[in-house]
Motif scaffolding. Structure first.
Motif, PDB file in Angstrom:
ATOM      1  N   GLN A 169       3.154  20.609 -51.488  1.00  0.00           N
ATOM      2  CA  GLN A 169       2.049  20.997 -50.594  1.00  0.00           C
ATOM      3  C   GLN A 169       2.537  21.947 -49.504  1.00  0.00           C
ATOM      4  O   GLN A 169       1.828  22.885 -49.141  1.00  0.00           O
ATOM      5  CB  GLN A 169       1.414  19.755 -49.983  1.00  0.00           C
ATOM      6  CG  GLN A 169       0.634  18.951 -51.001  1.00  0.00           C
ATOM      7  CD  GLN A 169       0.049  17.699 -50.388  1.00  0.00           C
ATOM      8  OE1 GLN A 169       0.751  16.895 -49.783  1.00  0.00           O
ATOM      9  NE2 GLN A 169      -1.250  17.532 -50.548  1.00  0.00           N
ATOM     10  N   GLN A 170       3.734  21.724 -48.975  1.00  0.00           N
ATOM     11  CA  GLN A 170       4.291  22.640 -47.975  1.00  0.00           C
ATOM     12  C   GLN A 170       4.539  24.018 -48.588  1.00  0.00           C
ATOM     13  O   GLN A 170       4.230  25.042 -47.969  1.00  0.00           O
ATOM     14  CB  GLN A 170       5.608  22.096 -47.416  1.00  0.00           C
ATOM     15  CG  GLN A 170       5.456  20.894 -46.525  1.00  0.00           C
ATOM     16  CD  GLN A 170       6.797  20.435 -46.004  1.00  0.00           C
ATOM     17  OE1 GLN A 170       7.585  21.236 -45.510  1.00  0.00           O
ATOM     18  NE2 GLN A 170       7.073  19.147 -46.128  1.00  0.00           N
ATOM     19  N   ILE A 171       5.100  24.035 -49.801  1.00  0.00           N
ATOM     20  CA  ILE A 171       5.386  25.305 -50.477  1.00  0.00           C
ATOM     21  C   ILE A 171       4.090  26.094 -50.690  1.00  0.00           C
ATOM     22  O   ILE A 171       4.047  27.309 -50.470  1.00  0.00           O
ATOM     23  CB  ILE A 171       6.114  25.047 -51.814  1.00  0.00           C
ATOM     24  CG1 ILE A 171       7.496  24.438 -51.550  1.00  0.00           C
ATOM     25  CG2 ILE A 171       6.232  26.327 -52.637  1.00  0.00           C
ATOM     26  CD1 ILE A 171       8.170  23.852 -52.781  1.00  0.00           C
ATOM     27  N   LEU A 172       3.032  25.415 -51.094  1.00  0.00           N
ATOM     28  CA  LEU A 172       1.734  26.069 -51.274  1.00  0.00           C
ATOM     29  C   LEU A 172       1.236  26.684 -49.965  1.00  0.00           C
ATOM     30  O   LEU A 172       0.637  27.758 -49.962  1.00  0.00           O
ATOM     31  CB  LEU A 172       0.696  25.070 -51.783  1.00  0.00           C
ATOM     32  CG  LEU A 172       0.783  24.652 -53.245  1.00  0.00           C
ATOM     33  CD1 LEU A 172      -0.180  23.503 -53.512  1.00  0.00           C
ATOM     34  CD2 LEU A 172       0.499  25.824 -54.165  1.00  0.00           C
ATOM     35  N   ALA A 173       1.482  26.010 -48.854  1.00  0.00           N
ATOM     36  CA  ALA A 173       0.980  26.453 -47.548  1.00  0.00           C
ATOM     37  C   ALA A 173       1.761  27.631 -46.966  1.00  0.00           C
ATOM     38  O   ALA A 173       1.343  28.194 -45.954  1.00  0.00           O
ATOM     39  CB  ALA A 173       0.997  25.277 -46.563  1.00  0.00           C
ATOM     40  N   PHE A 174       2.860  28.033 -47.583  1.00  0.00           N
ATOM     41  CA  PHE A 174       3.642  29.161 -47.062  1.00  0.00           C
ATOM     42  C   PHE A 174       2.835  30.452 -47.049  1.00  0.00           C
ATOM     43  O   PHE A 174       3.112  31.338 -46.263  1.00  0.00           O
ATOM     44  CB  PHE A 174       4.911  29.381 -47.883  1.00  0.00           C
ATOM     45  CG  PHE A 174       5.986  28.339 -47.686  1.00  0.00           C
ATOM     46  CD1 PHE A 174       5.873  27.315 -46.762  1.00  0.00           C
ATOM     47  CD2 PHE A 174       7.131  28.392 -48.458  1.00  0.00           C
ATOM     48  CE1 PHE A 174       6.868  26.375 -46.600  1.00  0.00           C
ATOM     49  CE2 PHE A 174       8.144  27.452 -48.302  1.00  0.00           C
ATOM     50  CZ  PHE A 174       8.011  26.441 -47.375  1.00  0.00           C
ATOM     51  N   GLY A 175       1.867  30.576 -47.944  1.00  0.00           N
ATOM     52  CA  GLY A 175       1.034  31.770 -47.962  1.00  0.00           C
ATOM     53  C   GLY A 175       1.314  32.717 -49.114  1.00  0.00           C
ATOM     54  O   GLY A 175       0.594  33.688 -49.315  1.00  0.00           O
ATOM     55  N   TRP A 176       2.357  32.474 -49.868  1.00  0.00           N
ATOM     56  CA  TRP A 176       2.628  33.325 -51.019  1.00  0.00           C
ATOM     57  C   TRP A 176       1.778  32.882 -52.199  1.00  0.00           C
ATOM     58  O   TRP A 176       1.063  31.894 -52.128  1.00  0.00           O
ATOM     59  CB  TRP A 176       4.091  33.357 -51.367  1.00  0.00           C
ATOM     60  CG  TRP A 176       4.784  32.008 -51.520  1.00  0.00           C
ATOM     61  CD1 TRP A 176       4.220  30.766 -51.611  1.00  0.00           C
ATOM     62  CD2 TRP A 176       6.184  31.793 -51.566  1.00  0.00           C
ATOM     63  NE1 TRP A 176       5.181  29.804 -51.724  1.00  0.00           N
ATOM     64  CE2 TRP A 176       6.402  30.402 -51.705  1.00  0.00           C
ATOM     65  CE3 TRP A 176       7.286  32.633 -51.529  1.00  0.00           C
ATOM     66  CZ2 TRP A 176       7.668  29.836 -51.802  1.00  0.00           C
ATOM     67  CZ3 TRP A 176       8.548  32.068 -51.616  1.00  0.00           C
ATOM     68  CH2 TRP A 176       8.738  30.692 -51.751  1.00  0.00           C
ATOM     69  N   ILE A 177       1.836  33.614 -53.294  1.00  0.00           N
ATOM     70  CA  ILE A 177       1.047  33.275 -54.470  1.00  0.00           C
ATOM     71  C   ILE A 177       1.822  32.231 -55.272  1.00  0.00           C
ATOM     72  O   ILE A 177       2.814  32.538 -55.927  1.00  0.00           O
ATOM     73  CB  ILE A 177       0.739  34.531 -55.316  1.00  0.00           C
ATOM     74  CG1 ILE A 177      -0.070  35.511 -54.477  1.00  0.00           C
ATOM     75  CG2 ILE A 177      -0.002  34.142 -56.587  1.00  0.00           C
ATOM     76  CD1 ILE A 177      -0.250  36.868 -55.104  1.00  0.00           C
ATOM     77  N   CYS A 178       1.367  30.998 -55.170  1.00  0.00           N
ATOM     78  CA  CYS A 178       2.021  29.853 -55.790  1.00  0.00           C
ATOM     79  C   CYS A 178       0.957  29.026 -56.498  1.00  0.00           C
ATOM     80  O   CYS A 178      -0.056  28.676 -55.897  1.00  0.00           O
ATOM     81  CB  CYS A 178       2.727  29.022 -54.725  1.00  0.00           C
ATOM     82  SG  CYS A 178       3.540  27.543 -55.354  1.00  0.00           S
ATOM     83  N   THR A 179       1.198  28.736 -57.762  1.00  0.00           N
ATOM     84  CA  THR A 179       0.227  27.968 -58.539  1.00  0.00           C
ATOM     85  C   THR A 179       0.921  26.834 -59.284  1.00  0.00           C
ATOM     86  O   THR A 179       2.068  26.976 -59.717  1.00  0.00           O
ATOM     87  CB  THR A 179      -0.500  28.870 -59.564  1.00  0.00           C
ATOM     88  OG1 THR A 179       0.476  29.516 -60.389  1.00  0.00           O
ATOM     89  CG2 THR A 179      -1.357  29.906 -58.883  1.00  0.00           C
TER      90      THR A 179
END
Length: 186
Positions: free
Chosen positions: A129-139
């Protein structure tokens, strides 16, 4: 770096993974093809690190966690798997955050300099969840494993010339000077 990996992944998180000489966390993926991004302090002490694995050969996502993906995980010469993202336990919260941001920035810089367009990885749900919130394109590459209390999840992170700007908007990215120790020693 390998000592800190043991302190984090074995001592703190309780992972059942190999330990060498009761001191170093080293596994079968720590070979000549692994690339390490290491953040140090002024005295050269390890503050944070990550290991990058080629995906055109066995790696963690395809060898150990393929069940986390709804389809075969991305592979190829422009795809690397991020593993063993590790922050030194001795750091205070503010320094851990700064080191995390420097490490993420270094991963992006490394990708852009080396033609890497995609990172993959596995993370526990809270970290994912933290990685998703970084703002990059992560799926996500699949749904979290409902039977695993850690909620392990597989992910794909797209890297492009826009990635630094996306991460800068969330306060993560800063320009990093990468030093290639192989080239420096030559």
């Amino acid at each position: 770096m390998f000592e800190e990996r043991k302190r984090v992944f074995v001592d703190l998180l309780g992972w059942d993974i190999p330990v060498l000489a009761a001191r170093y966390e080293i596994d079968q993926f720590d070979d000549d093809d692994a690339v390490y991004i290491v953040i140090t302090d002024e005295s050269g002490e390890h503050c944070g690190s990550a290991r990058l694995l080629r995906t055109d050969r066995p790696h963690i996502l395809d060898s150990i966690f393929p069940h986390l993906c709804d389809a075969p995980p991305p592979t190829g010469p422009a795809v690397r798997e991020i593993t063993r993202f590790c922050l030194a336990r001795r750091l205070r919260a503010r320094d851990r955050l700064a080191t995390r941001n420097r490490l993420v920035s270094a991963l992006v810089e490394h990708a852009l300099q080396n033609g890497i367009t995609t990172y993959t990885g596995v993370a526990e749900w809270a970290w994912f969840q933290q990685i998703l919130a970084f703002g990059w394109i992560c799926t996500p590459l699949g749904l979290p494993n409902a039977e695993d209390e850690r909620g392990l999840s597989a992910m794909r992170i797209e890297i492009s010339s826009e990635t630094p700007c996306l991460l800068r908007q969330s306060g993560i990215f800063s320009q990093i000077h990468l030093m290639d120790l192989d080239r420096a020693a030559a």
